[in-house]
Design a protein around this motif. Sequence first.
Motif, mmCIF file in Angstrom:
data_model
loop_
_atom_site.group_PDB
_atom_site.id
_atom_site.type_symbol
_atom_site.label_atom_id
_atom_site.label_comp_id
_atom_site.label_asym_id
_atom_site.label_seq_id
_atom_site.Cartn_x
_atom_site.Cartn_y
_atom_site.Cartn_z
ATOM 1 N N LEU A 88 0.862 -1.329 0.063
ATOM 2 C CA LEU A 88 -0.051 -0.099 0.117
ATOM 3 C C LEU A 88 0.748 1.152 -0.013
ATOM 4 C CD1 LEU A 88 -2.753 -0.630 2.514
ATOM 5 C CD2 LEU A 88 -2.840 -0.519 0.039
ATOM 6 N N THR A 89 1.984 1.368 0.907
ATOM 7 C CA THR A 89 2.868 2.100 0.775
ATOM 8 C C THR A 89 3.354 2.867 -0.425
ATOM 9 O OG1 THR A 89 3.046 1.922 3.294
ATOM 10 C CG2 THR A 89 4.595 3.480 1.996
ATOM 11 N N GLU A 138 2.273 1.842 -3.395
ATOM 12 C CA GLU A 138 1.249 2.485 -4.294
ATOM 13 C C GLU A 138 0.766 3.725 -4.139
ATOM 14 O OE1 GLU A 138 0.138 0.880 -6.932
ATOM 15 O OE2 GLU A 138 1.273 -0.845 -6.897
ATOM 16 N N TYR A 139 0.240 4.081 -2.986
ATOM 17 C CA TYR A 139 -0.256 5.324 -2.375
ATOM 18 C C TYR A 139 0.325 6.204 -1.635
ATOM 19 C CZ TYR A 139 -4.050 2.147 -4.046
ATOM 20 O OH TYR A 139 -4.889 1.456 -4.854
ATOM 21 N N GLY A 140 1.476 5.942 -1.076
ATOM 22 C CA GLY A 140 2.077 6.802 -0.191
ATOM 23 C C GLY A 140 1.781 6.563 1.496
ATOM 24 N N GLU A 157 -1.719 8.330 2.628
ATOM 25 C CA GLU A 157 -2.694 7.678 2.214
ATOM 26 C C GLU A 157 -2.923 6.188 2.651
ATOM 27 O OE1 GLU A 157 -6.254 7.433 -0.005
ATOM 28 O OE2 GLU A 157 -4.932 9.048 0.487
ATOM 29 N N THR A 158 -2.043 5.583 2.969
ATOM 30 C CA THR A 158 -1.865 4.323 3.529
ATOM 31 C C THR A 158 -2.440 4.302 4.999
ATOM 32 O OG1 THR A 158 -0.110 3.551 2.334
ATOM 33 C CG2 THR A 158 -0.663 2.300 4.197
ATOM 34 N N LEU A 213 -5.998 4.777 4.734
ATOM 35 C CA LEU A 213 -6.774 3.659 4.766
ATOM 36 C C LEU A 213 -6.959 2.467 5.567
ATOM 37 C CD1 LEU A 213 -5.369 2.987 0.902
ATOM 38 C CD2 LEU A 213 -7.679 3.227 1.390
#
Length: 261
Positions: free
Chosen positions: A145-146, A148-150, A153-154, A157
């Motif tokens: 997740l990190t 993919e989204y930073g 944002e992680t 989520l």
Amino acid sequence: MRKYIFEAHAALKKIYLDKSYGDEALGRGDVSALGTKLTYGVLENDILLEYILDECVSKRPRSDVWILLKIGAYALLELTNVPQYAIVSECVEVSKRIRDAKGASGFVNAVLKRVAARDYKLPEEGDKNYTSVTTSKPQWFIDRLTREYGEEETKALLATRADGLEHIRANSRLTTIENVAKTLSEAGESFEFTDAGGLSVRVSDVVKKLFASGEITYQSPSSMLAVQAMGVTEGSAVLDLCSAPGGKAAYLSELNETGKI
């Protein structure tokens, strides 16, 4: 409380040891609401519970006892309307009646008392496993997740909590989602339409009856949207190469009645 612990223990044993799906283990309506909550609560918090219990024991016990400790630990952390001494006591009594947990009542009592007293230490912010343990998510998932989204944002989520609702769709061979909504409304049940074309509901007696009659099935919005994204037209031939247990294939067959799945 004892009844619900027994229910959760039986379901979790099937999941952990027999590798059953959650809905199969729970029997879709055979287990009480609290038994279901305990079961899913343990599964959703498995990494956290494993960490806490590892802090409280020097050696892991056999599987039946370990599962019971997870149920007790989850209940102690989350069930604010049940006295903690009652949770510990009921788990001890259950241990006396589970064949492979007999003789472990004193151990269960001691470990759960430590959990109740919060006699354990969680990772501190900045530790490698802090996010994994506190959100009860595997480290590989957090790393993915990190990437993919930073990081921010992680964190957002992972902070999202489950709402305890189920997602259902209508079996179009028998009814429509509008008729299902009407039945729920007339029974005083609350629900919400979803973008996938289903309903977000709490599992009630009405919902269980609709499921038993075949008018609805439980299916996640993501599963429904995956099927819809295929854009299958009437008469199409579809080969499902990863069908287990077959929920998407069944939905495809309803959208494509003259085709082949």
